[in-house]
Scaffold this motif. Structure first.
Motif, PDB file in Angstrom:
ATOM      1  N   SER A   1      12.119  13.076   5.175  1.00 17.90           N
ATOM      2  CA  SER A   1      10.937  13.916   5.401  1.00 17.90           C
ATOM      3  C   SER A   1      10.897  15.113   4.480  1.00 17.90           C
ATOM      4  O   SER A   1      11.900  15.518   3.884  1.00 17.90           O
ATOM      5  N   HIS A   2       9.703  15.697   4.381  1.00 17.57           N
ATOM      6  CA  HIS A   2       9.503  17.051   3.868  1.00 17.57           C
ATOM      7  C   HIS A   2       8.988  17.887   5.031  1.00 17.57           C
ATOM      8  O   HIS A   2       8.302  17.366   5.924  1.00 17.57           O
ATOM      9  N   SER A   3       9.294  19.165   5.041  1.00 18.41           N
ATOM     10  CA  SER A   3       8.870  20.021   6.144  1.00 18.41           C
ATOM     11  C   SER A   3       8.254  21.300   5.618  1.00 18.41           C
ATOM     12  O   SER A   3       8.532  21.732   4.486  1.00 18.41           O
TER      13      SER A   3
ATOM     14  N   ASP B   1       7.003  10.072   3.175  1.00 16.32           N
ATOM     15  CA  ASP B   1       6.513   9.138   2.174  1.00 16.32           C
ATOM     16  C   ASP B   1       7.169   7.786   2.441  1.00 16.32           C
ATOM     17  O   ASP B   1       8.382   7.621   2.269  1.00 16.32           O
ATOM     18  N   LEU B   2       6.376   6.817   2.878  1.00 12.26           N
ATOM     19  CA  LEU B   2       6.894   5.497   3.229  1.00 12.26           C
ATOM     20  C   LEU B   2       6.981   4.584   2.020  1.00 12.26           C
ATOM     21  O   LEU B   2       7.425   3.427   2.129  1.00 12.26           O
ATOM     22  N   GLY B   3       6.525   5.067   0.866  1.00 11.42           N
ATOM     23  CA  GLY B   3       6.550   4.251  -0.334  1.00 11.42           C
ATOM     24  C   GLY B   3       5.499   3.156  -0.283  1.00 11.42           C
ATOM     25  O   GLY B   3       4.426   3.315   0.301  1.00 11.42           O
ATOM     26  N   ARG B   4       5.794   2.019  -0.914  1.00 16.83           N
ATOM     27  CA  ARG B   4       4.878   0.885  -0.940  1.00 16.83           C
ATOM     28  C   ARG B   4       5.159   0.013   0.277  1.00 16.83           C
ATOM     29  O   ARG B   4       6.184  -0.664   0.365  1.00 16.83           O
ATOM     30  N   VAL B   5       4.253   0.020   1.227  1.00  7.16           N
ATOM     31  CA  VAL B   5       4.436  -0.713   2.488  1.00  7.16           C
ATOM     32  C   VAL B   5       3.801  -2.084   2.363  1.00  7.16           C
ATOM     33  O   VAL B   5       2.597  -2.208   2.060  1.00  7.16           O
ATOM     34  N   ALA B   6       4.598  -3.104   2.593  1.00  2.00           N
ATOM     35  CA  ALA B   6       4.110  -4.481   2.540  1.00  2.00           C
ATOM     36  C   ALA B   6       4.118  -5.071   3.949  1.00  2.00           C
ATOM     37  O   ALA B   6       3.903  -4.362   4.934  1.00  2.00           O
TER      38      ALA B   6
ATOM     39  N   HIS C   1       0.843  -1.203   0.000  1.00  2.00           N
ATOM     40  CA  HIS C   1       0.000   0.000   0.000  1.00  2.00           C
ATOM     41  C   HIS C   1       0.876   1.251   0.000  1.00  2.00           C
ATOM     42  O   HIS C   1       1.910   1.309   0.679  1.00  2.00           O
ATOM     43  N   SER C   2       0.451   2.246  -0.757  1.00  2.00           N
ATOM     44  CA  SER C   2       1.129   3.546  -0.769  1.00  2.00           C
ATOM     45  C   SER C   2       0.751   4.292   0.516  1.00  2.00           C
ATOM     46  O   SER C   2      -0.436   4.517   0.780  1.00  2.00           O
TER      47      SER C   2
ATOM     48  N   THR D   1      -1.787  15.859  -1.921  1.00  2.00           N
ATOM     49  CA  THR D   1      -0.565  15.430  -2.600  1.00  2.00           C
ATOM     50  C   THR D   1       0.253  14.399  -1.831  1.00  2.00           C
ATOM     51  O   THR D   1       1.193  13.822  -2.386  1.00  2.00           O
ATOM     52  N   GLY D   2      -0.060  14.219  -0.531  1.00  2.00           N
ATOM     53  CA  GLY D   2       0.736  13.294   0.268  1.00  2.00           C
ATOM     54  C   GLY D   2       1.995  13.900   0.839  1.00  2.00           C
ATOM     55  O   GLY D   2       2.828  13.194   1.423  1.00  2.00           O
ATOM     56  N   ARG D   3       2.164  15.201   0.748  1.00  2.00           N
ATOM     57  CA  ARG D   3       3.329  15.869   1.341  1.00  2.00           C
ATOM     58  C   ARG D   3       2.954  17.284   1.748  1.00  2.00           C
ATOM     59  O   ARG D   3       1.951  17.834   1.271  1.00  2.00           O
ATOM     60  N   VAL D   4       3.735  17.859   2.666  1.00  2.00           N
ATOM     61  CA  VAL D   4       3.507  19.235   3.086  1.00  2.00           C
ATOM     62  C   VAL D   4       4.303  20.165   2.196  1.00  2.00           C
ATOM     63  O   VAL D   4       5.429  19.861   1.790  1.00  2.00           O
ATOM     64  N   THR D   5       3.702  21.308   1.899  1.00  2.00           N
ATOM     65  CA  THR D   5       4.344  22.313   1.067  1.00  2.00           C
ATOM     66  C   THR D   5       4.070  23.676   1.673  1.00  2.00           C
ATOM     67  O   THR D   5       2.917  23.990   2.018  1.00  2.00           O
TER      68      THR D   5
END
Length: 859
Positions: free
Chosen positions: A222-224, A266-271, A155-156, A239-243
């Protein structure tokens, strides 16, 4: 027969309740999240972390927005493009990820969430390990998210976390500003007030408004962004991120487009394999305590550390610290369970961080630790003897160093020329201003003299020597002599249960005095003074024999020697067993415990026969007198029941009504550290833990000398000073320079009744008064010109309409009051300024008077 039936029913009901609770997880009344000291103390007052915003412990009334003090921590998770809430109620239209578990351990709070796609754990961990003062002192809480797939599919996943500027203000409309930096592979975000009134105010219902809140995370992961919380949340959802948004206004009030500092991951594709991310939440107070005119740094800053260096070290320490905290929690919980049962162990776990978070750890000028309690939800006093006395069983068990650090300031003050009384002081002022109460203030002479002797003896027994007490030996001797003269049959005075009022011939207070004398005798023995050791032990045993006779009421002991048909918890008696003094016959404790079981209510044993109110800490002390674990659990189990079911969602309340699940009194206080006393009663367990503390104190700095106060603008102490005043609420702009106060009355200060150390020239006996006058500033403005005055109770002072000072609580003599930075800009030599003040009073004596003085270093 009726009594036997009553006891049997109570026992059966207790057994059934115990079985029911064992089948269900514990539900704390409030859950500790970020708990560092009285100012950074954030809780979830809900069953689920997503049910309510997180709040500061001073949150007063969930129904009244004006009284709510939200300290919002927000966390979201985005799974395959759908956003869920993990913490907080924002945004309201996002569903919560279902919470499936909650566990509170001494150093950690662990939440579990799960839906059909992912399982998430969110852990709050504080490195408050009592045998490692360096780690203990860092004002850092680690928030760790661990995510894994539960349906066999990847999962994304993205995570959002933010810290609000509301953490950094006392009033919600104070302007805040923010910024960022980098260190050690971390992104550091900070936010704090524009004004920065460092140590500029005090009081109970008060939040910090100086220093900076920090959030830190790995720059690579991270993004901040910083800015309006709602906008950052919406950006994350989209968008899945802070801007960062363009055109952010700063500074701005903390409650306008709520400024926050935020991270996204963003954890990417988590299995199936867990993926982890982490944020550190911290607070830099810059200065933490004003100690007799000297500003003390937080202990972690004593060697010049900065927030950047501190957070870098804390980040690198995380892997090992996680293991150490888990080990500490497991070992402490195992010992508590072995000695007192699973319910008792859970009470201890809930108490641990609360007790520590109600204290501040500072460094004296010699870089030695000073540990200051705050008397939360009563009057905000600092270093209150009858507050750190019930807290100290936890410290004496786990950190004799911190136990000593909690006593030193009072011992030094009592030994100084400023303290003129034969008994121990009550407190040192109002947190964070430790400045002494030279006239005695709120006196509990027998109570606090006994407290200090008992604690010094307990520390000596934990360490195997009386070296710590040696520095103040003449003062300890004076207190022993005071108890010898006045302790056996105390006169009409307050004890620690001051909310019950004055009481003469108090039998429980007499127990404390007798054991205080025995504790002093034991200290004499440890110092090699066998003559005085034998003398004071003999006095204590003789007094105890007398006590047994005059306190006897058949199957229990009296509340007071002259009050038949009464009873009270004799919780002070527990120290006879813990310290091995053996002053009272064992039958006294057995009889007391049996009687407590017969008068127990659904949620515990009342404090005494006058009330249904109890104190949880004292009740566990009383239960510790029990000869069997079964009796201990019978007396403690109702406290667990109350915490597990009360409808009042405050941090652990140490006072409540034993027949009312909807009641709650004092809460969020350090006194709950007293629940650890059961572990002191098992000496091998006590010494095992105490000897883990390898810290060696150096030489404490002398108590700062009393500064010279040179009056610059006279007060009513010198002559009648005319003010305009009103006792009816004025218009909102009443403090403005050009406000027309011609309709107000005119009269000489001081205004009030007749509290100690105050001359009342104009009667004020309502709840509030507003006063105004023009002052001519001195022709020379010294570098430390301050207001100089008296307030009983809360006061706010304005200069030409600018907020200039604020203090809560009361003083018992005239003291300097710091002028806030914004108002100091108005201090021009010879200028005429308008001073306006509001004083609010709740009970007791009252008074207000204001002048100015230059506060100069002691010669």
């Amino acid at each position: 027969m009726q009594l036997l039936f009553k006891c049997a029913c109570a026992a059966a009901a207790t057994a059934l309740a115990a079985a029911a609770v064992r089948a269900a997880p514990f539900r704390p009344p409030a859950v500790p999240l970020v708990t560092t000291n009285p100012y950074l103390s954030i809780w979830s007052e809900a069953d689920r972390l997503t049910d309510k915003p997180t709040v500061h412990w001073t949150n007063r009334d969930d129904r009244n927005p004006r009284n709510r003090h939200e300290h919002p921590l927000v966390s979201l998770i985005r799974v395959d493009g759908t956003t869920y809430r993990l913490m907080g109620t924002d945004p309201e239209d996002a569903p919560p990820l279902p919470q499936v578990s909650l566990k509170v351990t001494p150093t950690r709070t662990l939440y579990g969430f799960k839906n059909g796609a992912v399982a998430v754990s969110l852990t709050f961990m504080a490195g408050v390990l009592p045998d490692d003062l360096e780690t203990f002192s860092r004002p850092v809480t680690y928030l760790t998210w661990t995510v894994r797939s539960v349906d066999g599919k990847p999962h994304s996943v993205q995570i959002y976390d933010s810290v609000s500027g509301l953490l950094t203000v006392n009033q919600k409309d104070e302007p805040v500003t923010w910024g960022s930096g980098a260190a050690g592979g971390l992104t550091l975000l900070r936010i704090g007030t524009e004004a920065q009134p460092v140590l500029g105010s005090s009081g109970d219902d008060h939040r910090i408004n100086w220093g900076y809140a920090y959030a830190a995370a790995s720059s690579a992961q991270s993004h901040s962004a910083m800015g309006a919380g709602p906008a950052l949340i919406q950006g994350f959802r989209d968008t899945g991120r802070v801007t960062a948004a363009a055109g952010e206004r700063k500074p701005r009030p903390a409650n306008q487009d709520e400024p926050v500092v935020a991270f996204s991951f963003d954890l990417g594709r988590v299995a199936k394999a867990p993926v982890e991310r982490r944020v550190m939440a911290a607070y830099d107070e810059v200065y933490s305590i004003q100690y007799f005119g000297v500003k003390l740094r937080p202990y972690w800053r004593r060697n010049g550390a900065t927030p950047a260096t501190m957070l870098t070290v804390a980040d690198r320490a995380y892997p090992s610290l996680l293991k150490r905290c888990a080990d500490f929690d497991a070992r402490l919980t195992a010992d508590a369970t072995r000695l007192g049962g699973a319910r008792y162990a859970q009470i201890c776990a809930l108490a641990y961080r609360q007790a520590l978070a109600a204290c501040g750890l500072a460094a004296d000028p010699n870089k030695q630790p000073l540990f200051f309690t705050k008397e939360n939800t009563s009057n905000g006093d600092i270093a209150t003897v009858d507050v750190f006395f019930p807290m100290n069983p936890m410290l004496i068990l786990l950190s004799p160093t911190l136990a000593k650090a909690s006593l030193v300031s009072v011992l030094d003050y009592a030994a100084s020329p400023r303290w003129r009384f034969p008994n121990a002081p009550h407190d040192l002022g109002t947190y964070p201003l430790a400045r002494g109460t030279d006239d005695g203030g709120e006196g509990m002479p027998v109570e606090e003299s006994g407290n200090m002797l008992i604690l010094c003896n307990a520390i000596a027994q934990a360490e195997g020597n009386a070296n710590f007490a040696a520095r103040w030996w003449p003062k300890l001797t004076q207190w022993a002599r005071y108890l010898e003269a006045y302790g056996l049959d105390p006169e009409n005075q307050l004890c620690t249960d001051d909310f019950m009022g004055h009481l003469a011939h108090n039998a429980n207070l007499s127990v404390k005095a007798i054991l205080g004398l025995a504790a002093y005798g034991d200290l004499c023995r440890m110092r090699g003074d066998n003559v005085n050791a034998a003398r004071y032990m003999k006095i204590a045993r003789t007094d105890a024999q007398h006590w047994v006779k005059v306190a006897d009421e058949g199957d229990h002991s009296l509340l007071a020697f002259d009050r038949p048909n009464t009873w009270s918890q004799k919780y002070n008696l527990v120290w006879d067993r813990i310290l091995g003094l053996n002053i009272f016959p064992p039958e006294v404790a057995r009889k007391e415990v049996a009687y407590y079981k017969s008068v127990m209510q659904p949620y515990g044993v009342p404090l005494d026969s006058r009330t249904k109110l109890t104190k949880a800490d004292w009740s566990i002390w009383s239960a510790t007198m029990a000869g069997s674990r079964t009796d201990f659990e019978v007396l403690v189990s109702p406290i667990y029941d109350y915490l597990n079911a009360t409808t009042v969602r405050y941090p652990f309340a140490d006072s409540y009504e034993t027949d009312n699940i909807d009641s709650s009194g004092m809460h969020a206080r350090p006194v709950v550290g007293g629940v650890f006393i059961k572990m002191l009663a098992d000496r091998p367990t006590w010494l095992k833990w105490a000897r883990r503390d390898k810290f060696r104190l150096g030489q404490y700095a002398p108590l700062p000398k009393k500064p010279v106060v040179a009056v610059a603008v006279p007060t009513a102490q010198n002559a009648p000073i005319m003010w305009r005043y009103t006792m009816e609420r004025p218009p909102a702009n009443w403090m403005a320079k050009d406000f027309d106060d011609s309709g107000w009355k005119e009269g000489p200060a001081g205004f009030g009744t007749d509290p100690p150390g105050f001359l009342s020239r104009t009667r004020w006996d309502t709840s509030d008064i507003w006063i105004r006058r023009q002052m001519t500033l001195p022709g020379k403005i010294g570098p430390n010109l301050q207001f100089f005055g008296y307030h009983d109770e809360d006061v706010d002072i304005y200069m030409n309409g600018v907020h200039a000072a604020s203090e809560a609580g009361f003083v018992a003599s005239y003291f300097p009051i710091n002028i806030l930075p914004a108002a100091r800009k108005l201090l021009k030599p010879g200028a005429v300024v308008t001073i306006a003040a509001h004083c609010h009073q709740t009970e007791g004596g009252q008074g207000i008077d204001i002048g100015m003085a230059n506060v100069l270093p002691a010669k």
